[in-house]
Write a protein that holds these residues in place. Structure first.
Motif, short mmCIF file in Angstrom:
data_model
loop_
_atom_site.label_atom_id
_atom_site.label_comp_id
_atom_site.label_asym_id
_atom_site.label_seq_id
_atom_site.Cartn_x
_atom_site.Cartn_y
_atom_site.Cartn_z
N ASN A 1 0.83 -1.20 0.00
CA ASN A 1 0.00 0.00 0.00
C ASN A 1 0.87 1.26 0.00
O ASN A 1 2.05 1.19 0.35
CB ASN A 1 -0.90 0.01 1.23
CG ASN A 1 -2.03 -0.99 1.10
OD1 ASN A 1 -2.42 -1.36 0.00
ND2 ASN A 1 -2.53 -1.45 2.23
N PRO A 2 0.30 2.40 -0.35
CA PRO A 2 1.05 3.65 -0.20
C PRO A 2 1.40 3.87 1.28
O PRO A 2 0.75 3.32 2.17
CB PRO A 2 0.05 4.71 -0.70
CG PRO A 2 -0.91 3.97 -1.56
CD PRO A 2 -1.02 2.60 -0.96
N PRO A 3 2.41 4.69 1.56
CA PRO A 3 2.82 4.90 2.95
C PRO A 3 1.75 5.63 3.75
O PRO A 3 1.02 6.46 3.19
CB PRO A 3 4.09 5.74 2.82
CG PRO A 3 3.97 6.40 1.49
CD PRO A 3 3.23 5.44 0.60
N PRO A 4 1.64 5.34 5.05
CA PRO A 4 0.63 6.01 5.88
C PRO A 4 0.74 7.52 5.85
O PRO A 4 -0.25 8.23 5.99
CB PRO A 4 0.93 5.49 7.29
CG PRO A 4 1.69 4.22 7.09
CD PRO A 4 2.44 4.38 5.80
N THR A 5 1.94 8.05 5.66
CA THR A 5 2.13 9.50 5.64
C THR A 5 1.44 10.15 4.44
O THR A 5 1.26 11.36 4.42
CB THR A 5 3.62 9.85 5.58
OG1 THR A 5 4.23 9.09 4.53
CG2 THR A 5 4.32 9.55 6.89
N ALA A 6 1.06 9.33 3.45
CA ALA A 6 0.40 9.88 2.27
C ALA A 6 -1.13 9.89 2.42
O ALA A 6 -1.83 10.30 1.51
CB ALA A 6 0.78 9.08 1.03
N SER A 7 -1.61 9.45 3.57
CA SER A 7 -3.06 9.39 3.77
C SER A 7 -3.66 10.80 3.80
O SER A 7 -3.16 11.68 4.51
CB SER A 7 -3.36 8.66 5.08
OG SER A 7 -4.72 8.79 5.41
N VAL A 8 -4.72 11.00 3.02
CA VAL A 8 -5.38 12.30 3.02
C VAL A 8 -6.82 12.24 3.52
O VAL A 8 -7.43 13.25 3.81
CB VAL A 8 -5.36 12.95 1.61
CG1 VAL A 8 -3.93 13.23 1.18
CG2 VAL A 8 -6.08 12.08 0.59
N TRP A 9 -7.35 11.01 3.60
CA TRP A 9 -8.75 10.88 4.02
C TRP A 9 -8.99 9.41 4.37
O TRP A 9 -8.53 8.52 3.66
CB TRP A 9 -9.66 11.30 2.87
CG TRP A 9 -11.13 11.22 3.11
CD1 TRP A 9 -11.79 11.39 4.28
CD2 TRP A 9 -12.13 10.94 2.13
NE1 TRP A 9 -13.13 11.27 4.09
CE2 TRP A 9 -13.36 10.99 2.79
CE3 TRP A 9 -12.10 10.67 0.77
CZ2 TRP A 9 -14.57 10.76 2.12
CZ3 TRP A 9 -13.29 10.45 0.11
CH2 TRP A 9 -14.51 10.50 0.77
N SER A 10 -9.69 9.22 5.45
CA SER A 10 -10.03 7.86 5.84
C SER A 10 -11.52 7.81 6.16
O SER A 10 -12.04 8.73 6.81
CB SER A 10 -9.20 7.44 7.05
OG SER A 10 -9.31 6.05 7.26
N TYR A 11 -12.18 6.78 5.68
CA TYR A 11 -13.62 6.64 5.91
C TYR A 11 -13.85 5.28 6.57
O TYR A 11 -13.31 4.27 6.10
CB TYR A 11 -14.36 6.73 4.57
CG TYR A 11 -15.84 6.92 4.72
CD1 TYR A 11 -16.37 8.18 4.95
CD2 TYR A 11 -16.71 5.85 4.64
CE1 TYR A 11 -17.74 8.36 5.11
CE2 TYR A 11 -18.08 6.01 4.79
CZ TYR A 11 -18.59 7.28 5.03
OH TYR A 11 -19.95 7.44 5.18
N PRO A 12 -14.65 5.24 7.64
CA PRO A 12 -14.64 4.04 8.49
C PRO A 12 -15.62 2.93 8.13
O PRO A 12 -15.63 1.90 8.80
CB PRO A 12 -14.98 4.62 9.86
CG PRO A 12 -15.89 5.77 9.55
CD PRO A 12 -15.41 6.33 8.25
N SER A 13 -16.46 3.11 7.12
CA SER A 13 -17.48 2.08 6.88
C SER A 13 -17.83 2.00 5.40
O SER A 13 -17.36 2.81 4.59
CB SER A 13 -18.74 2.39 7.71
OG SER A 13 -19.25 3.65 7.32
#
Lengths: 225, 246
Positions: free
Chosen positions: A173-185
């Motif tokens: 996966n891409p690195p966690p530092t590149a996360s821009v949005w997370s959706y939980p469901s």
């Protein structure tokens, strides 16, 4: 002779098979059960819309003597994020409604959206590159955003760029530092079965790059959680 | 009538003097630099004693354990037989290869010349200041270049600060707005010897000066003490630097 032996062996096998099938005694009455397990493969779909709302484009640069305006490459609901040719060395700009991400997934744990540059910022004339993480920043769209709002720098990928910079191949996966949005469901219950998030961009020209044209591709990747 | 003429003449002289005084100082350019202070929580987290409770779980009976072991053995044997199947998705450990969807956005811009660049510009070194609780020092967080043919000076202040409470979204921690003193301090290397709080009441303060025709590139060190009352998170900081000459 050899052929005759092979034929005999062949017909012998046929006879044995027929005996096994026809002469097999009926099984005694019985029952059993089997547990079937299956896993529904999570599906994640991603759609990006640049310049996704009216009023899109750059603002800021107060004191520079120039008023920024979107370049010709920017059109409503499409085109590119074009800061135009009125951004001045040493000043900071906010690009409203730069891009909207729409993600559909049936993954009950939702998804994470990642974004990275496929390269540093490229000078179209010389081919020289300038640090992406000092020039281009992102922040969730909000009416309160300004050229000086808190924002996160885009980073250059450590994956393998392809598609002339428009895609990136990751090992994992891409690195966690590149996360821009997370959706939980899962998004299936949402209108259009999609969760949406808009992003504004900041262009900070504090490092005063040369007077030239530049570009970079920002690649978004959606991954089920 | 004569008195009125005298008053008007006096007013004209005062206005003229004031205009002349203003003309002694010319502001050439103001530049901003934006930084993000990221306050990270301490790795040692205090957990109140009463929050840590023990949950009693009864041990399973010997019969339950035996049944469970027999069941596990059967499952293992079934899995062994299953592995002879030509295709068994579950032998993949529930992992199904798929390519995550991607999309891209092209960003482009054409930079225009800053006519004051040759006299004054800021040179960023970082966009993020990672700060822990307590004292933090950031050596040469950014540089300031200044030059002018006449005697010049550089001043600084907090962007957005003013005499009426500051600007929403800009004047919170760590620079705040007058009368709350800024927690972010600065030192101009080679020009000042101690850290000073950024001016945040709408009035700037001298950072460093230069002689006519002499240029300077000065590192600005920053100091920040993060109090425990500040929550972990990201905080924007925007600083103004202004070049003026006589």
């Amino acid at each position: 002779m050899g052929t005759r032996i092979r034929h005999a062996a062949f017909f012998g096998l046929i006879a044995a098979a027929a005996f096994a099938l026809l002469g097999r005694p009926a099984a005694a009455g019985g029952f059993g059960s089997v547990q079937l397990n299956w896993k529904i493969v999570p599906v994640v779909k991603l759609a990006l819309t640049p310049n996704y709302a009216s009023g899109f484009g750059p603002q800021g640069g107060v004191g520079s003597g120039s008023t920024p305006a979107p370049g010709s490459g920017a059109v409503l609901d499409g085109g590119v994020v074009d800061f135009g040719n009125q951004v001045v060395q040493g000043y900071s700009y906010l690009y409203k409604y730069a891009v909207q991400a729409a993600v559909q997934t049936n993954d009950s744990n939702g998804f994470t959206l990642f974004a990275e540059g496929s390269s540093n910022v490229i000078d179209t004339t010389s081919g020289a590159t300038y640090p992406l993480n000092q020039l281009l920043f992102w922040l969730p769209s909000s009416a309160a955003n300004s050229p000086f709002s808190s924002a996160t720098p885009f980073q250059v990928t450590s994956g393998t760029p392809g598609c002339a910079g428009a895609c990136i191949t990751y090992s994992g996966n891409p690195p966690p530092t590149a996360s821009v949005w997370s959706y939980p469901s899962s998004t299936l219950s949402l209108p259009g079965s999609a969760a949406t998030q808009g992003f504004d961009y900041q262009l900070r020209l504090f490092s005063s790059p040369p007077t030239d044209s530049f570009y970079v591709y920002i690649v978004y990747t959606a991954v089920g959680n | 009538m004569r008195k009125l003429a005298i008053v008007l003449a006096s007013l004209a002289i005062v206005v003229g003097v004031c205009s002349q005084a203003r003309a002694f100082t010319v502001t050439l350019s103001t530049k901003q630099i934006a930084l993000t202070v990221v306050v990270t929580p301490s790795p040692i987290v205090y957990v109140p004693e009463q929050a840590v409770g023990l949950t009693h779980v009864a041990a399973p009976s010997p019969r339950v354990i035996a049944d469970r072991e027999a069941f596990d053995a059967r499952v293992r044997s079934i899995q062994f037989l299953d592995s002879t199947l030509a295709y068994d998705p579950f032998s993949l450990g529930d992992m199904v290869a798929q390519t995550p969807p991607q999309g891209s956005v092209k960003v482009q811009f054409t930079v225009k010349l800053d006519p004051t660049y040759q006299y004054f510009h800021l040179i960023p070194k970082t966009s993020t200041l990672n700060a822990g609780y307590g004292g933090n020092t950031f050596t040469c967080a950014f540089e300031v270049f200044a030059y002018y043919p006449r005697t010049w000076y550089v001043t600084d202040d907090v962007y957005g600060s003013n005499t009426s409470g500051g600007t929403a979204g800009l004047n919170g921690f760590p620079t705040y707005n007058y009368p709350t003193a800024s927690l972010l301090l600065w030192l101009a290397e080679g020009n000042t010897t101690s850290f000073a709080a950024y001016a945040n009441g709408g009035v700037n303060q001298t950072s460093f000066t230069g002689a006519a025709g002499a240029s300077k590139t000065v590192c600005i060190d920053l100091s920040l003490t993060v109090p425990n009352s500040v929550a972990a998170g990201s905080y924007p900081v925007t600083l103004n630097y202004t070049l003026s000459h006589s």
